[in-house]
Write a protein that holds these residues in place. Sequence first.
Motif, PDB file in Angstrom:
ATOM      1  N   LYS A 285       0.839  -1.199   0.000  1.00  0.00           N
ATOM      2  CA  LYS A 285       0.000   0.000   0.000  1.00  0.00           C
ATOM      3  C   LYS A 285       0.871   1.245   0.000  1.00  0.00           C
ATOM      4  CE  LYS A 285      -3.824   2.149   2.528  1.00  0.00           C
ATOM      5  NZ  LYS A 285      -4.497   2.485   1.255  1.00  0.00           N
TER       6      LYS A 285
ATOM      7  N   GLY B  64       1.258   4.444   1.178  1.00  0.00           N
ATOM      8  CA  GLY B  64       0.718   5.337   2.200  1.00  0.00           C
ATOM      9  C   GLY B  64      -0.063   4.568   3.255  1.00  0.00           C
ATOM     10  N   ASP B  65      -0.166   5.154   4.427  1.00  0.00           N
ATOM     11  CA  ASP B  65      -0.805   4.501   5.559  1.00  0.00           C
ATOM     12  C   ASP B  65      -2.162   5.130   5.834  1.00  0.00           C
ATOM     13  OD1 ASP B  65      -1.093   2.750   7.652  1.00  0.00           O
ATOM     14  OD2 ASP B  65       0.487   3.610   8.906  1.00  0.00           O
TER      15      ASP B  65
ATOM     16  N   GLY C  66       2.938   3.529   9.790  1.00  0.00           N
ATOM     17  CA  GLY C  66       3.908   3.792   8.746  1.00  0.00           C
ATOM     18  C   GLY C  66       4.623   2.560   8.243  1.00  0.00           C
TER      19      GLY C  66
ATOM     20  N   SER D 185      -1.377  -5.203   5.438  1.00  0.00           N
ATOM     21  CA  SER D 185      -1.233  -4.060   4.543  1.00  0.00           C
ATOM     22  C   SER D 185       0.126  -3.439   4.824  1.00  0.00           C
ATOM     23  CB  SER D 185      -2.358  -3.052   4.795  1.00  0.00           C
ATOM     24  OG  SER D 185      -2.186  -1.896   4.005  1.00  0.00           O
TER      25      SER D 185
ATOM     26  N   VAL E   7       3.131  -0.861   4.145  1.00  0.00           N
ATOM     27  CA  VAL E   7       3.248   0.514   3.650  1.00  0.00           C
ATOM     28  C   VAL E   7       4.541   0.701   2.857  1.00  0.00           C
ATOM     29  CG1 VAL E   7       3.415   2.941   4.319  1.00  0.00           C
ATOM     30  CG2 VAL E   7       1.887   1.391   5.566  1.00  0.00           C
ATOM     31  N   TYR E   8       4.410   1.314   1.685  1.00  0.00           N
ATOM     32  CA  TYR E   8       5.552   1.698   0.855  1.00  0.00           C
ATOM     33  C   TYR E   8       5.509   3.203   0.622  1.00  0.00           C
ATOM     34  CZ  TYR E   8       6.515  -3.215  -0.106  1.00  0.00           C
ATOM     35  OH  TYR E   8       6.839  -4.544   0.007  1.00  0.00           O
TER      36      TYR E   8
END
Length: 545
Positions: free
Chosen positions: A220, A222-223, A384, A406, A408-409
């Motif tokens: 994903k 963004g968080d 994050g 999920s 986060v990137y």
Amino acid sequence: MVNMRQRFLFKLFLVVGFLSLGGFNAFAKPALQEGSEISTLQFIIPTASYDPIRYEAGLLLTQAWEELGLSVEVTGMDFQALSQRLNSPPNDDFHAFISGYVSRPERLDPDVLLNRPFTCPGVDTGVNYQGYCSEEYDALIEAQRTTMDEALRQDLVYQTQQKLAEDLPAIALYHVTEVTAYNNTLFENPTPMMGQGLFNIWNLLSMTPITDQRMLAMGKAGDIDTVNLFAPVTGGANTDILRLIYDMLGRVRPDGTVEPWAAESWEVIDDTTVQVNVRQGMTFHDGEPVTAEDVKYSYDIQKAEGAAIYAPFLDPIEEVEQVDDYTLIFHLSQPYPALFQATFSQILIVPKHIWENVDGVLAEAQVDNPIGSGPFSWGGWQRGEVLTLMAYKDHFQAPEIDSFSSVVYATPDALFQGLVSGDVQMPDRRLLPTQIEELEQYDYLTRIEEQDFGVYYVGFNLRIPPFDDPAFRQAIAHTIDYDTIVNTLLDGYAVPGAGFIAPANAAWHDPDLTFPSFDLEAARQILTDAGYSWDDSGRLLFPAE
């Protein structure tokens, strides 16, 4: 080798070399006077790291506006900063912005995208970012919301689209083709959904492990920022996760139809009365039963204290009457055809025994372990980094996987590399054109392609000059280079903007809508006819009195 898109971007950066990127810069409020030079336009766009396509489209618009004699200052913001900025009245310190509404099941009903972003009440609540207020438009919206005659409703929805095309508070730039992928060596039985790709509840229920790896990891960009469902919503990311934890009375299926979910069934008694039979045997994640009392409480408390974006979908409900432990009667103040798709599929069912004991304002409550009744229960969250949900095996439609994470990137490119390396097995979003081309190299990644009914658009602040002038907006409408956006920026994986109801939503899209073509000379002529002029240096001037 440098491709056409790279050459285009290089030229664009040479032209637009003054960008202010990163965090929010406090804008000087414009002091615009008739007959004077139009002061620098403040233009908010997503950063290149968050959404390179919208970022590049913003540069393209900036170039065209400068050619018209305007000065433009661009500020790039990440998703959360941009959303918070647009949700912060009085909104008098920017002129234009680029944003979008991604495909979500409830947005197939036209009321969702045509109502709150453009009606007068949304100006005060912050969701009508443009500040557009038209009594004629609001009357059309109200009429389509209160007729049960489907043919009449379609005609009214067409009229609302035509009104937006005339007034141009915002202009659709493009509608994408959703291309995504999953790792076929670890999972099988995917269920893509129109407009949502693989990040949808049906896919998370159907994806079946092939090996001993029973956690499905999704990348994903963004968080989320909260798991408190009562907190003000700044975007759909929070909602996507919450809809896995909580149930709703109905869910939108992959084909766009609505089926009863936490409701065993429902029956329309008359135009303003609907009986709902709650599914028996459901439990919350703490083991407590889900009853009609919880459903009534959920609707009552969210109508009183819920996020503002859900208000239009709760307003038509006059009363939720509990008949017995598993039967409810919804009394409506007026006929409301969007009740099933826009309301029953959005309002989350919460445990009354937990939330009625929360002191203070619910939106400000600290929620560390959200408890719902949905197919996934809370696992944990490292902000994050990664959010984890566990399959709730007691659910009436339990997932095949054991858990879902999920991950986060920071950027879409980093996310894609995570997919290629196997660190994640699917992305949360569509792939970029360059990534789609690279995808063909990896036989362990299966490509999925679906039409998208979301919209990416440029919005104008009608509260302040010059965008308060309809003639100015008509001229600006001729500065959108749809061909370059679709065929160069998106490599053909999109269609030109055709209003806020996308062509893929064929039941409600008006096929007769037309929009101005890219023509800077036509834009100049419109401005000239409206009394605008240019000084000796080519800067555009307001009409003189």
